[in-house]
Design a protein around this motif. Structure first.
Motif, PDB file in Angstrom:
ATOM      1  N   GLY A  37       0.820  -1.204   0.000  1.00  0.00           N
ATOM      2  CA  GLY A  37       0.000   0.000   0.000  1.00  0.00           C
ATOM      3  C   GLY A  37       0.852   1.251   0.000  1.00  0.00           C
ATOM      4  O   GLY A  37       2.056   1.203  -0.283  1.00  0.00           O
ATOM      5  N   ALA A  38       0.244   2.369   0.341  1.00  0.00           N
ATOM      6  CA  ALA A  38       0.902   3.669   0.236  1.00  0.00           C
ATOM      7  C   ALA A  38       2.136   3.789   1.129  1.00  0.00           C
ATOM      8  O   ALA A  38       3.171   4.304   0.699  1.00  0.00           O
ATOM      9  CB  ALA A  38      -0.094   4.781   0.567  1.00  0.00           C
ATOM     10  N   VAL A  39       2.046   3.298   2.372  1.00  0.00           N
ATOM     11  CA  VAL A  39       3.192   3.396   3.284  1.00  0.00           C
ATOM     12  C   VAL A  39       4.338   2.542   2.765  1.00  0.00           C
ATOM     13  O   VAL A  39       5.496   2.986   2.724  1.00  0.00           O
ATOM     14  CB  VAL A  39       2.790   3.003   4.722  1.00  0.00           C
ATOM     15  N   GLY A  45      10.464   3.513  -1.853  1.00  0.00           N
ATOM     16  CA  GLY A  45      10.984   4.452  -2.833  1.00  0.00           C
ATOM     17  C   GLY A  45      10.321   4.368  -4.189  1.00  0.00           C
ATOM     18  O   GLY A  45      10.896   4.807  -5.187  1.00  0.00           O
ATOM     19  N   MET A  46       9.100   3.852  -4.237  1.00  0.00           N
ATOM     20  CA  MET A  46       8.387   3.771  -5.511  1.00  0.00           C
ATOM     21  C   MET A  46       8.305   5.147  -6.167  1.00  0.00           C
ATOM     22  O   MET A  46       8.426   5.270  -7.373  1.00  0.00           O
ATOM     23  CB  MET A  46       6.987   3.201  -5.309  1.00  0.00           C
ATOM     24  N   TRP A  47       8.117   6.189  -5.395  1.00  0.00           N
ATOM     25  CA  TRP A  47       7.997   7.554  -5.891  1.00  0.00           C
ATOM     26  C   TRP A  47       9.317   8.069  -6.457  1.00  0.00           C
ATOM     27  O   TRP A  47       9.335   9.023  -7.219  1.00  0.00           O
ATOM     28  CB  TRP A  47       7.474   8.465  -4.788  1.00  0.00           C
ATOM     29  N   LEU A  48      10.447   7.418  -6.080  1.00  0.00           N
ATOM     30  CA  LEU A  48      11.756   7.809  -6.600  1.00  0.00           C
ATOM     31  C   LEU A  48      12.151   7.006  -7.838  1.00  0.00           C
ATOM     32  O   LEU A  48      13.022   7.417  -8.588  1.00  0.00           O
ATOM     33  CB  LEU A  48      12.835   7.531  -5.544  1.00  0.00           C
ATOM     34  N   THR A  99      13.037   2.105   6.352  1.00  0.00           N
ATOM     35  CA  THR A  99      13.207   1.774   4.930  1.00  0.00           C
ATOM     36  C   THR A  99      13.992   0.480   4.753  1.00  0.00           C
ATOM     37  O   THR A  99      13.682  -0.319   3.869  1.00  0.00           O
ATOM     38  CB  THR A  99      13.905   2.923   4.171  1.00  0.00           C
ATOM     39  N   GLY A 100      14.980   0.275   5.592  1.00  0.00           N
ATOM     40  CA  GLY A 100      15.784  -0.947   5.490  1.00  0.00           C
ATOM     41  C   GLY A 100      15.000  -2.206   5.819  1.00  0.00           C
ATOM     42  O   GLY A 100      15.054  -3.202   5.093  1.00  0.00           O
ATOM     43  N   TRP A 101      14.257  -2.167   6.932  1.00  0.00           N
ATOM     44  CA  TRP A 101      13.454  -3.341   7.298  1.00  0.00           C
ATOM     45  C   TRP A 101      12.409  -3.635   6.229  1.00  0.00           C
ATOM     46  O   TRP A 101      12.146  -4.794   5.905  1.00  0.00           O
ATOM     47  CB  TRP A 101      12.771  -3.138   8.642  1.00  0.00           C
ATOM     48  N   SER A 102      11.801  -2.594   5.687  1.00  0.00           N
ATOM     49  CA  SER A 102      10.783  -2.781   4.657  1.00  0.00           C
ATOM     50  C   SER A 102      11.361  -3.496   3.436  1.00  0.00           C
ATOM     51  O   SER A 102      10.776  -4.461   2.935  1.00  0.00           O
ATOM     52  CB  SER A 102      10.204  -1.424   4.256  1.00  0.00           C
TER      53      SER A 102
END
Length: 193
Positions: A37-39, A45-48, A99-102
């Motif tokens: 989802g959005a989070v 980094g999908m937006w990047l 971000t790393g855990w994700s």
């Protein structure tokens, strides 16, 4: 291709099946806490158009390194700046961890080498962060010398964690293109040679 002692260490780490139980449990927990989802997209980094984690690691690494330099060569006038840089890195560590855990939780489910190396990468960086927090606390208590030494120890742990992060990306290909490299495939470093 010749191997180095660090490559041998990485290979032993990748084969450490004892890490699988705890790592798989942590991976499931993280995937449950950060569902698609959005989070998840924001943290990934999908937006990047590429992984966010490598970018945000620069803040704690840079501020902590700058703090250490000011500690040892900046003199008395640099103390306040060194402490502020140290605190900035501590505060930025939260986004870096998230971000790393994700990223890791997705990759670990597909590749046991990433599962094992990533868990140790996270442990080294958690150790670095804990030492930096200890350094900041020591400074606030007036134990500046102890704080400086804790920062140096944190920097050593951070270096180990960073090396493993590079191994995850450049050798195993974790999050380079959304997948991991198959076992036995060359690293990007070899691709460029």
């Amino acid at each position: 291709m010749t191997t180095s002692p660090l490559n041998d260490l990485a290979a032993r780490l990748e084969a450490a099946e004892a890490l699988d139980g705890p790592a798989e449990a942590i991976g499931r927990t993280v995937r449950g806490a950060i569902p698609e989802g959005a989070v998840k997209d924001a943290l990934s980094g999908m937006w990047l158009g590429h992984a966010l984690h490598p970018l945000v690691t620069d803040v704690p690494i840079g501020t902590w390194t700058s703090s250490i330099l000011l500690d040892w060569i900046g003199g008395r006038d640099a103390r306040t700046a060194a402490d502020r840089l140290l605190l900035t890195g501590i505060l930025a560590a939260g986004a870096t961890v998230a971000t790393g855990w994700s990223d890791w939780a997705d990759a670990e489910a597909r590749d046991p080498r990433v599962r094992r190396s990533g868990l140790v990468h996270a442990a080294a960086n958690a150790t670095a962060t804990a030492l930096m927090v200890g350094s900041y606390a020591a400074r606030k208590r007036g134990a500046r010398g102890r704080g400086k030494l804790l920062s140096l120890a944190g920097s050593a742990a951070l270096g180990c964690g960073g090396w493993l992060g590079g191994h995850l990306s450049y050798t195993l290909g974790a999050r380079v293109d959304g997948r991991t490299r198959p076992p036995g495939s060359p690293s990007y470093a070899c691709d460029l040679a």
